[in-house]
Design a protein around this motif. Sequence first.
Motif, PDB file in Angstrom:
ATOM      1  N   VAL A 160       5.169  -2.116   9.526  1.00 12.59           N
ATOM      2  CA  VAL A 160       4.482  -1.339   8.485  1.00 12.59           C
ATOM      3  C   VAL A 160       4.139   0.064   8.997  1.00 12.59           C
ATOM      4  O   VAL A 160       3.577   0.215  10.088  1.00 12.59           O
ATOM      5  CB  VAL A 160       3.177  -2.038   8.050  1.00 12.59           C
ATOM      6  CG1 VAL A 160       2.410  -1.189   7.032  1.00 12.59           C
ATOM      7  CG2 VAL A 160       3.455  -3.429   7.474  1.00 12.59           C
ATOM      8  N   LEU A 192       1.610   2.739   7.623  1.00  7.25           N
ATOM      9  CA  LEU A 192       0.509   2.660   6.653  1.00  7.25           C
ATOM     10  C   LEU A 192      -0.295   3.947   6.589  1.00  7.25           C
ATOM     11  O   LEU A 192      -0.853   4.388   7.604  1.00  7.25           O
ATOM     12  CB  LEU A 192      -0.434   1.501   7.049  1.00  7.25           C
ATOM     13  CG  LEU A 192      -1.701   1.337   6.203  1.00  7.25           C
ATOM     14  CD1 LEU A 192      -1.369   1.033   4.745  1.00  7.25           C
ATOM     15  CD2 LEU A 192      -2.592   0.244   6.776  1.00  7.25           C
ATOM     16  N   GLU A 249      -0.215   3.747  11.939  1.00  5.88           N
ATOM     17  CA  GLU A 249      -1.117   4.406  10.983  1.00  5.88           C
ATOM     18  C   GLU A 249      -0.727   5.874  10.888  1.00  5.88           C
ATOM     19  O   GLU A 249      -0.571   6.533  11.923  1.00  5.88           O
ATOM     20  CB  GLU A 249      -2.560   4.275  11.497  1.00  5.88           C
ATOM     21  CG  GLU A 249      -3.577   5.042  10.666  1.00  5.88           C
ATOM     22  CD  GLU A 249      -4.994   4.911  11.230  1.00  5.88           C
ATOM     23  OE1 GLU A 249      -5.209   4.157  12.210  1.00  5.88           O
ATOM     24  OE2 GLU A 249      -5.884   5.586  10.673  1.00  5.88           O
ATOM     25  N   LEU A 277       2.720  -1.856  13.640  1.00  5.14           N
ATOM     26  CA  LEU A 277       1.944  -1.158  12.602  1.00  5.14           C
ATOM     27  C   LEU A 277       1.672   0.250  13.111  1.00  5.14           C
ATOM     28  O   LEU A 277       1.092   0.418  14.193  1.00  5.14           O
ATOM     29  CB  LEU A 277       0.604  -1.870  12.364  1.00  5.14           C
ATOM     30  CG  LEU A 277      -0.432  -1.070  11.553  1.00  5.14           C
ATOM     31  CD1 LEU A 277       0.032  -0.855  10.113  1.00  5.14           C
ATOM     32  CD2 LEU A 277      -1.798  -1.773  11.569  1.00  5.14           C
ATOM     33  N   VAL A 303      -8.349   0.916  10.466  1.00  5.53           N
ATOM     34  CA  VAL A 303      -6.960   0.522  10.727  1.00  5.53           C
ATOM     35  C   VAL A 303      -6.600   0.696  12.211  1.00  5.53           C
ATOM     36  O   VAL A 303      -5.899  -0.135  12.800  1.00  5.53           O
ATOM     37  CB  VAL A 303      -5.995   1.377   9.852  1.00  5.53           C
ATOM     38  CG1 VAL A 303      -4.532   1.127  10.209  1.00  5.53           C
ATOM     39  CG2 VAL A 303      -6.245   1.114   8.366  1.00  5.53           C
ATOM     40  N   VAL A 327      -9.135  -3.951   4.407  1.00  9.87           N
ATOM     41  CA  VAL A 327      -7.828  -3.435   4.841  1.00  9.87           C
ATOM     42  C   VAL A 327      -7.696  -3.604   6.355  1.00  9.87           C
ATOM     43  O   VAL A 327      -6.650  -4.027   6.857  1.00  9.87           O
ATOM     44  CB  VAL A 327      -7.634  -1.959   4.402  1.00  9.87           C
ATOM     45  CG1 VAL A 327      -6.418  -1.337   5.078  1.00  9.87           C
ATOM     46  CG2 VAL A 327      -7.487  -1.883   2.882  1.00  9.87           C
ATOM     47  N   ALA A 329      -6.884  -7.192   7.089  1.00 12.39           N
ATOM     48  CA  ALA A 329      -5.485  -7.502   6.759  1.00 12.39           C
ATOM     49  C   ALA A 329      -4.563  -6.953   7.854  1.00 12.39           C
ATOM     50  O   ALA A 329      -3.600  -7.613   8.254  1.00 12.39           O
ATOM     51  CB  ALA A 329      -5.115  -6.923   5.394  1.00 12.39           C
ATOM     52  N   CYS A 330      -4.878  -5.771   8.357  1.00 14.77           N
ATOM     53  CA  CYS A 330      -4.054  -5.181   9.435  1.00 14.77           C
ATOM     54  C   CYS A 330      -4.127  -6.040  10.696  1.00 14.77           C
ATOM     55  O   CYS A 330      -3.140  -6.145  11.436  1.00 14.77           O
ATOM     56  CB  CYS A 330      -4.510  -3.757   9.739  1.00 14.77           C
ATOM     57  SG  CYS A 330      -4.117  -2.592   8.435  1.00 14.77           S
ATOM     58  N   TRP A 380       0.301  -6.762  -0.181  1.00 11.79           N
ATOM     59  CA  TRP A 380       1.482  -6.263   0.548  1.00 11.79           C
ATOM     60  C   TRP A 380       1.310  -6.489   2.050  1.00 11.79           C
ATOM     61  O   TRP A 380       2.265  -6.857   2.733  1.00 11.79           O
ATOM     62  CB  TRP A 380       1.695  -4.773   0.263  1.00 11.79           C
ATOM     63  CG  TRP A 380       2.031  -4.465  -1.169  1.00 11.79           C
ATOM     64  CD1 TRP A 380       2.484  -5.346  -2.127  1.00 11.79           C
ATOM     65  CD2 TRP A 380       1.933  -3.183  -1.818  1.00 11.79           C
ATOM     66  NE1 TRP A 380       2.670  -4.674  -3.310  1.00 11.79           N
ATOM     67  CE2 TRP A 380       2.347  -3.364  -3.156  1.00 11.79           C
ATOM     68  CE3 TRP A 380       1.534  -1.908  -1.391  1.00 11.79           C
ATOM     69  CZ2 TRP A 380       2.378  -2.309  -4.070  1.00 11.79           C
ATOM     70  CZ3 TRP A 380       1.569  -0.855  -2.295  1.00 11.79           C
ATOM     71  CH2 TRP A 380       1.985  -1.053  -3.629  1.00 11.79           C
ATOM     72  N   LEU A 381       0.101  -6.250   2.549  1.00  9.97           N
ATOM     73  CA  LEU A 381      -0.137  -6.467   3.986  1.00  9.97           C
ATOM     74  C   LEU A 381      -0.032  -7.951   4.333  1.00  9.97           C
ATOM     75  O   LEU A 381       0.482  -8.318   5.395  1.00  9.97           O
ATOM     76  CB  LEU A 381      -1.512  -5.892   4.389  1.00  9.97           C
ATOM     77  CG  LEU A 381      -1.589  -4.356   4.375  1.00  9.97           C
ATOM     78  CD1 LEU A 381      -3.029  -3.879   4.510  1.00  9.97           C
ATOM     79  CD2 LEU A 381      -0.728  -3.743   5.494  1.00  9.97           C
ATOM     80  N   HIS A 382      -0.486  -8.818   3.432  1.00  3.50           N
ATOM     81  CA  HIS A 382      -0.355 -10.271   3.677  1.00  3.50           C
ATOM     82  C   HIS A 382       1.118 -10.679   3.736  1.00  3.50           C
ATOM     83  O   HIS A 382       1.520 -11.473   4.593  1.00  3.50           O
ATOM     84  CB  HIS A 382      -1.064 -11.076   2.585  1.00  3.50           C
ATOM     85  CG  HIS A 382      -2.540 -10.856   2.554  1.00  3.50           C
ATOM     86  ND1 HIS A 382      -3.337 -11.206   1.491  1.00  3.50           N
ATOM     87  CD2 HIS A 382      -3.377 -10.304   3.468  1.00  3.50           C
ATOM     88  CE1 HIS A 382      -4.588 -10.879   1.750  1.00  3.50           C
ATOM     89  NE2 HIS A 382      -4.638 -10.332   2.932  1.00  3.50           N
ATOM     90  N   LEU A 414      -1.312  -8.583  11.226  1.00  2.00           N
ATOM     91  CA  LEU A 414       0.094  -8.172  11.391  1.00  2.00           C
ATOM     92  C   LEU A 414       0.567  -8.441  12.806  1.00  2.00           C
ATOM     93  O   LEU A 414      -0.181  -8.230  13.762  1.00  2.00           O
ATOM     94  CB  LEU A 414       0.230  -6.684  11.064  1.00  2.00           C
ATOM     95  CG  LEU A 414      -0.127  -6.293   9.625  1.00  2.00           C
ATOM     96  CD1 LEU A 414      -0.147  -4.769   9.487  1.00  2.00           C
ATOM     97  CD2 LEU A 414       0.859  -6.907   8.632  1.00  2.00           C
TER      98      LEU A 414
END
Length: 141
Positions: A70, A72, A97, A95, A115, A84, A87-88, A59-61, A91
Amino acid sequence: MKTYVLNGPNLNRLGKREPGIYGSQTLGDLEESCVATGEHIGLEVDFRQTNAEHELLEWLHQAADERIPVVLNAAAWTHTSVAVGDACAQLEAPLIEVHLSNVHKREPFRHHSYVSAHADGVIAGLGLHGYIAALHYIAAA
Ligand code: DQA
């Protein structure tokens, strides 16, 4: 604007899980409030939860490839997953968190996040309000 609200492991247990910490609202309640808020402020909220780390990574990709903002709550993976965090790092859209509980008031292992270094903002301890605030930030960004 499409926006992901992504939730990690054990958050499907909200309502039953340690209500003294996480409250009595269920994941369904959380989803309903996020979707309704999105409708008011012009966001098409796609709300998801998974207990499988590879699924969150995918999903993050997707969010990276399609530049989707996002919100998250990576739950326990926040504190454990380099993957994770990596991946973040990919973005480009906002984003945020979020954590329902104030992780800084809790056990020391919850104080570190993989994150945060990649997030525009971090909200902890405000329960559902944290998700709603994150959506308002994204709508205004
Ligand atoms: C959490 C806090 C994490 O430390 C914990 O592992 C969770 C939920 C929160 O929303 O408060 O599962 O992310």
